[in-house]
Write a protein that holds these residues in place. Sequence first.
Motif, PDB file in Angstrom:
ATOM      1  N   GLU A  27       2.244  14.365  -2.899  1.00 36.21           N
ATOM      2  CA  GLU A  27       2.417  13.330  -1.876  1.00 36.21           C
ATOM      3  C   GLU A  27       3.048  12.085  -2.502  1.00 36.21           C
ATOM      4  O   GLU A  27       3.958  11.475  -1.939  1.00 36.21           O
ATOM      5  N   PHE A  28       2.574  11.747  -3.718  1.00 35.54           N
ATOM      6  CA  PHE A  28       3.057  10.519  -4.373  1.00 35.54           C
ATOM      7  C   PHE A  28       4.500  10.671  -4.842  1.00 35.54           C
ATOM      8  O   PHE A  28       5.286   9.740  -4.771  1.00 35.54           O
ATOM      9  N   GLY A  36       4.934  -4.186  -0.651  1.00 32.46           N
ATOM     10  CA  GLY A  36       5.478  -3.045   0.099  1.00 32.46           C
ATOM     11  C   GLY A  36       4.758  -1.755  -0.242  1.00 32.46           C
ATOM     12  O   GLY A  36       3.546  -1.745  -0.516  1.00 32.46           O
ATOM     13  N   GLY A  46       3.098   1.241  -2.042  1.00 25.88           N
ATOM     14  CA  GLY A  46       2.457   1.399  -3.341  1.00 25.88           C
ATOM     15  C   GLY A  46       1.086   0.771  -3.422  1.00 25.88           C
ATOM     16  O   GLY A  46       0.329   1.047  -4.356  1.00 25.88           O
ATOM     17  N   ASP A  47       0.722  -0.075  -2.487  1.00 25.97           N
ATOM     18  CA  ASP A  47      -0.643  -0.618  -2.503  1.00 25.97           C
ATOM     19  C   ASP A  47      -1.394  -0.061  -1.297  1.00 25.97           C
ATOM     20  O   ASP A  47      -0.886   0.756  -0.555  1.00 25.97           O
ATOM     21  N   ASP A  48      -2.643  -0.523  -1.120  1.00 22.34           N
ATOM     22  CA  ASP A  48      -3.430   0.035  -0.022  1.00 22.34           C
ATOM     23  C   ASP A  48      -2.977  -0.455   1.342  1.00 22.34           C
ATOM     24  O   ASP A  48      -3.248   0.180   2.357  1.00 22.34           O
ATOM     25  N   LEU A  58       5.592   4.570   8.464  1.00 21.26           N
ATOM     26  CA  LEU A  58       5.893   5.966   8.794  1.00 21.26           C
ATOM     27  C   LEU A  58       4.730   6.872   8.409  1.00 21.26           C
ATOM     28  O   LEU A  58       4.379   6.963   7.235  1.00 21.26           O
ATOM     29  N   LEU A  70      11.025  -0.460   5.398  1.00 22.86           N
ATOM     30  CA  LEU A  70       9.916   0.510   5.465  1.00 22.86           C
ATOM     31  C   LEU A  70       8.862  -0.002   4.501  1.00 22.86           C
ATOM     32  O   LEU A  70       9.092  -0.070   3.289  1.00 22.86           O
ATOM     33  N   GLY A 113       5.418   0.978   4.415  1.00 24.51           N
ATOM     34  CA  GLY A 113       4.253   1.808   4.100  1.00 24.51           C
ATOM     35  C   GLY A 113       4.162   2.969   5.049  1.00 24.51           C
ATOM     36  O   GLY A 113       5.076   3.213   5.841  1.00 24.51           O
ATOM     37  N   GLY A 114       3.049   3.685   4.938  1.00 24.64           N
ATOM     38  CA  GLY A 114       2.879   4.838   5.814  1.00 24.64           C
ATOM     39  C   GLY A 114       1.790   5.741   5.302  1.00 24.64           C
ATOM     40  O   GLY A 114       0.879   5.299   4.583  1.00 24.64           O
TER      41      GLY A 114
END
Length: 327
Positions: A8-9, A26, A28-30, A88, A122, A124-125
């Motif tokens: 997933e990563f 952006g 990469g964080d929670d 997304l 974009l 996060g998601g």
Amino acid sequence: MSESKLSEFDIIERYFKRPVTGVDIGIGDDAAVISPTPNMQLAVSTDTLVSGKHFFADTDPYKLGYKSLAVNLSDMAAMGAKPRWVTLSLTLSENLVESHPTWVSEFANGFLELAQTYQIALIGGDTTCGALNIGVQIIGEIEIMRCLRRDGAKPGDDIWVSGHLGGAALALKHLLQEIKLTQHEMDACLRALLTPTARVELGQRLVGLAHSAIDISDGLLADLGHILTSSKCAAVVTLEAVPCSTVMKQYMPSSLALECLLAGGDDYELCFTAPKKNRSEIERIAQLLQVPLVIIGEIKHGTGLSVIDTEGKAVTMVKKGYDHFAS
Ligand code: ADP
Ligand code: MG
């Protein structure tokens, strides 16, 4: 997703993380962190595309990525908002990733290229495994309480529509083998179905000019019907005034064509109402943006939506629009 393949990563890093501006934190964080422009309000909207329901599982992934964002941009257009950020939620089946290794990268390219056109980040998601499903949340900005809404139509308003309606619905009828379009007809209609152009700039320019607006996603009659319900008004629409493409004209006035034109959906054009005094200004915007805008009818006192022909005779329709729970 299994260990030997892309995690997933990896998918997020490789395909979705691109340099963006206007974002404090952006991907990469929670959670993402954004700073709205001072004195602006946020307009937030979500649209989900479900495989087998909103698109065929074998749809070109680039176009699917493009459309996933375009339909959300259309909601921003209908509010007169400037789209700025997007998230997304992607549910991917292992089978798809294995059988079509470039699927995610093509999807991401379609999505991100359109995002770049509008300078949307974009931010996060979520990426999970399961039946293919695409959830997009979009955030835009509006000046305080200066947005377009569904509930502002007034008796005497002109009813306007942008672009041409029914092309996407014709393409769908072709894909479902209910009609047979020529290759040339199909090209035009498929463009409408797979890569619709959201009327983002038009929406923003209509703020202050239009009394109400909606984007046509479920069909003209259904969506104009939402304006009427919210605004507690009635409307009369003249069938011949509803803008159809050259392809659609050839099928008129069959019941199939009427259904595609008035109740087909997936048009992503704007339907809006405006006082007659704003006609010349709206026509100027049409020229400026090179977007066809036509008047199709008028808002009236009362309730209900009637479609008439040029002789004033009522046009009857069986299907009024797309409803996920009724059809
Ligand atoms: P968490 O487990 O904390 O929910 P995730 O592992 O789901 O975080 O996601 C890691 C980061 O990647 C988050 O910043 C998230 O917003 C982002 N992200 C996940 N999936 C996507 C995607 N499909 N597109 C863009 N960003 C994504
Ligand atoms: Mg998560």
